[in-house]
Design a protein around this motif. Structure first.
Motif, PDB file in Angstrom:
ATOM      1  N   VAL A  93     -90.579 -58.473  56.160  1.00 36.52           N
ATOM      2  CA  VAL A  93     -90.017 -59.074  54.950  1.00 36.52           C
ATOM      3  C   VAL A  93     -88.523 -59.328  55.111  1.00 36.52           C
ATOM      4  O   VAL A  93     -88.007 -60.371  54.686  1.00 36.52           O
ATOM      5  N   ILE A 108     -92.192 -62.071  50.234  1.00 42.58           N
ATOM      6  CA  ILE A 108     -92.957 -60.940  49.702  1.00 42.58           C
ATOM      7  C   ILE A 108     -94.442 -61.283  49.640  1.00 42.58           C
ATOM      8  O   ILE A 108     -95.296 -60.472  50.012  1.00 42.58           O
ATOM      9  N   ILE A 241     -92.131 -53.115  51.665  1.00 39.81           N
ATOM     10  CA  ILE A 241     -91.198 -54.065  51.058  1.00 39.81           C
ATOM     11  C   ILE A 241     -90.143 -53.334  50.233  1.00 39.81           C
ATOM     12  O   ILE A 241     -88.940 -53.580  50.357  1.00 39.81           O
TER      13      ILE A 241
END
Length: 331
Positions: A93, A108, A241
């Protein structure tokens, strides 16, 4: 007949009932006792709203990845790839955002989709190739580690991470509550509703309880098991993330330690309120025990090695309580 079963047959009904109550509520009582003791020993540092918020914020990512693992375990499988996968997703990410200049929402979305894909791969290997889930997910996790090093060359991705991405974890967009806590509550709430209040949840529990009977009842066992892996994979990607956002970087081994924490929380949870059954609410309690335990050790200045000792001991105790609960339920 196992030694445990033989031992259970020798117990009186009253003793069995007492052990059953202990197995169900020991974790909750232990959590409350821990909070009370730490509050008495350090009221100004431990028993404050700020510290409790900090504990939940720090533990929120572990709770998310443990919640996904719970679904895999409920269907009767184990997912050992989650920690490695979360580390990979954190690298990807940040790489997509910094190097490839992708918009944050798109980066994302892609990483969450990759998490689902890893879950599908795990599910395919386990259900179609008939590989034991421990071997399958450990192998996939090892491959993932290699891919993470290949993508990043072992160098953390730090420079150029935009502030908007950092605020994903560090921000407080809802009434001053840290974003990670809000996301954790939403994820665990959705998982709880899915398992406990939907027809798919009934199928998930049926497959975990008795796959052969579930198959005879017309349930697509392979599909349900794969679903458990997909949810586990997506929760791992979400954890990666949020961790990258919190750290402000993507690192090859940033989330590896979440594997042991997640398993400890899940098995502690199986000894909470139910007789050795895995469930989302129990996982939350298990994660809180670990989080408050770590927090207390830090406040009292315990050496770093004590955290590993504590977590390992918690895992052993958790599996023991879970086995005790299932054994008593069967007897």
């Amino acid at each position: 007949m196992s030694d445990v079963s033989t031992y259970n047959r020798r117990l009186t009904p009253r003793t069995k009932a007492a052990l059953g109550i202990f197995a169900r509520y020991a974790t909750i009582l232990g959590l409350l006792a821990m909070i009370v003791v730490f509050s008495i020993l350090s009221p100004k540092a431990f028993s404050t709203l700020g510290n409790f918020t900090n504990v939940l914020n720090q533990a929120s990512l572990a709770m998310i990845i443990a919640g996904g693992l719970t679904l895999a375990v409920v269907v009767g499988e184990l997912d050992l790839s989650i920690g490695f996968a979360a580390s990979l997703h954190g690298i990807l990410v940040t790489g997509f955002i910094v190097h490839d200049k992708l918009p944050i929402p798109l980066a994302i979305f892609i990483v969450l989709a990759l998490g689902a894909l890893i879950g599908l791969i795990n599910g395919f290997i386990v259900t179609k190739m008939k590989v034991n889930s421990v071997i399958a997910t450990l192998g996939v996790g090892t491959i993932i580690t290699g891919l993470a090093f290949a993508y990043s060359a072992g160098v953390p991705i730090v420079a150029g991470v935009p502030e908007a991405f950092l605020q994903l974890s560090l921000g407080r967009w809802l009434f001053g509550v840290p974003n990670n806590i809000v996301v954790m509550v939403l994820v665990l709430g959705i998982l709880w509703v899915l398992v406990e209040r939907t027809s798919i949840g009934q199928e998930i529990q049926a497959v975990g309880g008795n796959p052969a009977a579930a198959r005879l009842a017309g349930i697509n066992v392979d599909r349900i098991k794969t679903l458990g892996f997909v949810i586990s994979g997506m929760c791992a990607s979400l954890t990666g993330i949020l961790l990258a956002s919190r750290l402000g970087s993507g690192t090859t081994s940033a989330a590896d330690s979440y594997l042991l924490t997640a398993f400890a929380a899940v098995f502690l949870g199986s000894a909470t309120l139910r007789d050795g059954e895995f469930h989302v609410l129990g996982t939350l309690v298990g994660a809180l025990i670990i989080a408050f335990g770590f927090n207390g050790l830090n406040i009292f200045g315990a050496p770093t090695f004590s955290q590993y000792v504590f977590q390992g001991a918690i895992l052993i105790i958790a599996v023991g309580l879970s086995s005790l609960g299932r054994s008593l339920a069967e007897s």
